[in-house]
Motif scaffolding. Sequence first.
Motif, PDB file in Angstrom:
ATOM      1  N   ARG A 163       0.858  -1.171  -0.037  1.00  0.00           N
ATOM      2  CA  ARG A 163      -0.100   0.060   0.016  1.00  0.00           C
ATOM      3  C   ARG A 163       0.835   1.275  -0.035  1.00  0.00           C
ATOM      4  NH1 ARG A 163      -5.555   0.773   2.169  1.00  0.00           N
ATOM      5  NH2 ARG A 163      -5.810   2.986   2.701  1.00  0.00           N
ATOM      6  N   LEU A 164       0.613   2.063  -1.014  1.00  0.00           N
ATOM      7  CA  LEU A 164       1.505   3.393  -1.084  1.00  0.00           C
ATOM      8  C   LEU A 164       0.765   4.343  -1.663  1.00  0.00           C
ATOM      9  CD1 LEU A 164       4.596   2.029  -3.070  1.00  0.00           C
ATOM     10  CD2 LEU A 164       4.769   2.821  -0.577  1.00  0.00           C
ATOM     11  N   GLU A 165       0.977   5.641  -1.616  1.00  0.00           N
ATOM     12  CA  GLU A 165       0.082   6.762  -2.193  1.00  0.00           C
ATOM     13  C   GLU A 165       0.432   6.707  -3.707  1.00  0.00           C
ATOM     14  OE1 GLU A 165       0.853   6.961   1.867  1.00  0.00           O
ATOM     15  OE2 GLU A 165       2.204   7.179   0.428  1.00  0.00           O
ATOM     16  N   ASP A 166      -0.492   7.203  -4.269  1.00  0.00           N
ATOM     17  CA  ASP A 166      -0.479   7.322  -5.996  1.00  0.00           C
ATOM     18  C   ASP A 166       0.805   7.977  -6.323  1.00  0.00           C
ATOM     19  OD1 ASP A 166      -2.500   5.758  -6.431  1.00  0.00           O
ATOM     20  OD2 ASP A 166      -3.833   7.411  -6.889  1.00  0.00           O
ATOM     21  N   PHE A 167       1.261   9.086  -5.756  1.00  0.00           N
ATOM     22  CA  PHE A 167       2.358   9.634  -6.045  1.00  0.00           C
ATOM     23  C   PHE A 167       3.734   8.780  -6.270  1.00  0.00           C
ATOM     24  CE2 PHE A 167       6.387  11.896  -4.654  1.00  0.00           C
ATOM     25  CZ  PHE A 167       6.473  12.860  -5.772  1.00  0.00           C
ATOM     26  N   TYR A 168       3.837   7.915  -5.262  1.00  0.00           N
ATOM     27  CA  TYR A 168       4.857   7.012  -5.298  1.00  0.00           C
ATOM     28  C   TYR A 168       4.499   5.730  -6.126  1.00  0.00           C
ATOM     29  CZ  TYR A 168       6.146   9.285  -1.051  1.00  0.00           C
ATOM     30  OH  TYR A 168       6.392  10.167  -0.006  1.00  0.00           O
ATOM     31  N   TRP A 169       3.470   5.287  -6.483  1.00  0.00           N
ATOM     32  CA  TRP A 169       3.375   4.322  -7.835  1.00  0.00           C
ATOM     33  C   TRP A 169       3.643   4.811  -8.945  1.00  0.00           C
ATOM     34  CZ3 TRP A 169       3.570  -0.164  -6.172  1.00  0.00           C
ATOM     35  CH2 TRP A 169       2.862  -0.732  -5.044  1.00  0.00           C
ATOM     36  N   THR A 170       3.193   6.096  -9.068  1.00  0.00           N
ATOM     37  CA  THR A 170       3.670   6.645 -10.307  1.00  0.00           C
ATOM     38  C   THR A 170       5.199   6.895 -10.592  1.00  0.00           C
ATOM     39  OG1 THR A 170       1.542   8.028 -10.488  1.00  0.00           O
ATOM     40  CG2 THR A 170       3.351   9.049 -11.811  1.00  0.00           C
ATOM     41  N   THR A 171       5.708   7.421  -9.434  1.00  0.00           N
ATOM     42  CA  THR A 171       7.220   7.516  -9.544  1.00  0.00           C
ATOM     43  C   THR A 171       8.040   6.162  -9.728  1.00  0.00           C
ATOM     44  OG1 THR A 171       7.436   9.236  -8.042  1.00  0.00           O
ATOM     45  CG2 THR A 171       9.298   8.475  -8.484  1.00  0.00           C
ATOM     46  N   LEU A 172       7.341   5.262  -8.865  1.00  0.00           N
ATOM     47  CA  LEU A 172       8.128   3.819  -9.248  1.00  0.00           C
ATOM     48  C   LEU A 172       7.721   3.329 -10.843  1.00  0.00           C
ATOM     49  CD1 LEU A 172       7.067   2.280  -6.011  1.00  0.00           C
ATOM     50  CD2 LEU A 172       9.594   2.498  -6.759  1.00  0.00           C
ATOM     51  N   GLU A 173       6.606   3.411 -11.288  1.00  0.00           N
ATOM     52  CA  GLU A 173       6.365   3.175 -12.710  1.00  0.00           C
ATOM     53  C   GLU A 173       7.515   3.724 -13.678  1.00  0.00           C
ATOM     54  OE1 GLU A 173       2.210   4.328 -13.106  1.00  0.00           O
ATOM     55  OE2 GLU A 173       1.443   2.358 -12.240  1.00  0.00           O
ATOM     56  N   GLU A 174       7.645   5.396 -13.316  1.00  0.00           N
ATOM     57  CA  GLU A 174       8.628   5.917 -14.106  1.00  0.00           C
ATOM     58  C   GLU A 174      10.156   5.278 -14.030  1.00  0.00           C
ATOM     59  OE1 GLU A 174      11.006  10.239 -14.108  1.00  0.00           O
ATOM     60  OE2 GLU A 174       8.580  10.350 -13.744  1.00  0.00           O
ATOM     61  N   ILE A 175      10.502   4.887 -12.949  1.00  0.00           N
ATOM     62  CA  ILE A 175      11.579   4.451 -12.627  1.00  0.00           C
ATOM     63  C   ILE A 175      11.874   3.149 -13.594  1.00  0.00           C
ATOM     64  CG2 ILE A 175      13.301   3.373 -11.087  1.00  0.00           C
ATOM     65  CD1 ILE A 175      12.206   5.420  -8.802  1.00  0.00           C
ATOM     66  N   LEU A 193       6.451  -2.550 -13.444  1.00  0.00           N
ATOM     67  CA  LEU A 193       6.178  -2.333 -12.001  1.00  0.00           C
ATOM     68  C   LEU A 193       6.508  -3.431 -11.045  1.00  0.00           C
ATOM     69  CD1 LEU A 193       5.755  -0.064  -9.853  1.00  0.00           C
ATOM     70  CD2 LEU A 193       3.382  -0.708  -9.716  1.00  0.00           C
ATOM     71  N   GLY A 194       5.919  -4.425 -11.556  1.00  0.00           N
ATOM     72  CA  GLY A 194       6.207  -5.642 -10.804  1.00  0.00           C
ATOM     73  C   GLY A 194       7.446  -6.222 -10.465  1.00  0.00           C
ATOM     74  N   GLN A 195       8.239  -6.166 -11.886  1.00  0.00           N
ATOM     75  CA  GLN A 195       9.559  -6.528 -11.982  1.00  0.00           C
ATOM     76  C   GLN A 195      10.549  -5.736 -11.465  1.00  0.00           C
ATOM     77  OE1 GLN A 195       9.651  -6.363 -16.245  1.00  0.00           O
ATOM     78  NE2 GLN A 195       9.820  -8.876 -16.545  1.00  0.00           N
ATOM     79  N   LEU A 196      10.271  -4.329 -11.310  1.00  0.00           N
ATOM     80  CA  LEU A 196      11.232  -3.727 -10.600  1.00  0.00           C
ATOM     81  C   LEU A 196      10.999  -3.717  -8.954  1.00  0.00           C
ATOM     82  CD1 LEU A 196      13.098  -0.733 -10.280  1.00  0.00           C
ATOM     83  CD2 LEU A 196      10.789   0.314 -10.070  1.00  0.00           C
ATOM     84  N   VAL A 197       9.863  -3.965  -8.577  1.00  0.00           N
ATOM     85  CA  VAL A 197       9.708  -3.685  -7.158  1.00  0.00           C
ATOM     86  C   VAL A 197      10.314  -5.326  -6.582  1.00  0.00           C
ATOM     87  CG1 VAL A 197       7.765  -4.297  -5.431  1.00  0.00           C
ATOM     88  CG2 VAL A 197       7.770  -2.461  -7.061  1.00  0.00           C
ATOM     89  N   SER A 198      10.069  -6.260  -7.382  1.00  0.00           N
ATOM     90  CA  SER A 198      10.689  -7.586  -7.102  1.00  0.00           C
ATOM     91  C   SER A 198      12.059  -7.476  -7.244  1.00  0.00           C
ATOM     92  CB  SER A 198      10.201  -8.692  -8.168  1.00  0.00           C
ATOM     93  OG  SER A 198      10.553  -9.836  -7.629  1.00  0.00           O
ATOM     94  N   ARG A 199      12.793  -6.705  -8.071  1.00  0.00           N
ATOM     95  CA  ARG A 199      14.384  -6.634  -8.150  1.00  0.00           C
ATOM     96  C   ARG A 199      14.737  -5.848  -6.672  1.00  0.00           C
ATOM     97  NH1 ARG A 199      16.465  -5.820 -14.192  1.00  0.00           N
ATOM     98  NH2 ARG A 199      15.720  -7.527 -15.147  1.00  0.00           N
ATOM     99  N   LEU A 200      14.156  -4.749  -6.470  1.00  0.00           N
ATOM    100  CA  LEU A 200      14.341  -3.994  -5.318  1.00  0.00           C
ATOM    101  C   LEU A 200      14.339  -4.887  -3.735  1.00  0.00           C
ATOM    102  CD1 LEU A 200      12.635  -0.564  -6.119  1.00  0.00           C
ATOM    103  CD2 LEU A 200      15.062  -0.984  -5.733  1.00  0.00           C
TER     104      LEU A 200
END
Length: 123
Positions: A30-42, A50-57
């Motif tokens: 659970r995160l604020e939309d601001f953070y989800w948007t930033t993570l999607e950009e990264i 997004l799932g691949q990035l979060v899993s790697r982190l």
Amino acid sequence: MCRLFVGADPALWRNRTRSIRLSGVSTSIRLEDFYWTTLEEIARRDGLSLGQLVSRLYDELASEGEIENFASFLRVCCGRYLALQLAGEVPSNRAVPIRSLDAERILARENAARALVSERESA
């Protein structure tokens, strides 16, 4: 001063829970939309979902030791990403992948700057 923040789109701080698979286990974050948007950009910068990035982190953080608060870690990742852009360490050109940056050099510069500030404060 506060108006700049209070007047922002309330959708930025709306919470959203996403289901993600981490190390083979399905979990919710659970995160604020601001953070989800930033993570999607990264993620997009390196051609990841997004799932691949979060899993790697998660996997890289887990290899360093115990994970106490992964959602907080993700928020800090977003803040660091934006701060590093402002500092010129991460190019604002989103076509430049994060993986192409010299992380060790960036971290060494940050450590040197922190040491300098600490030295000045103790003098």
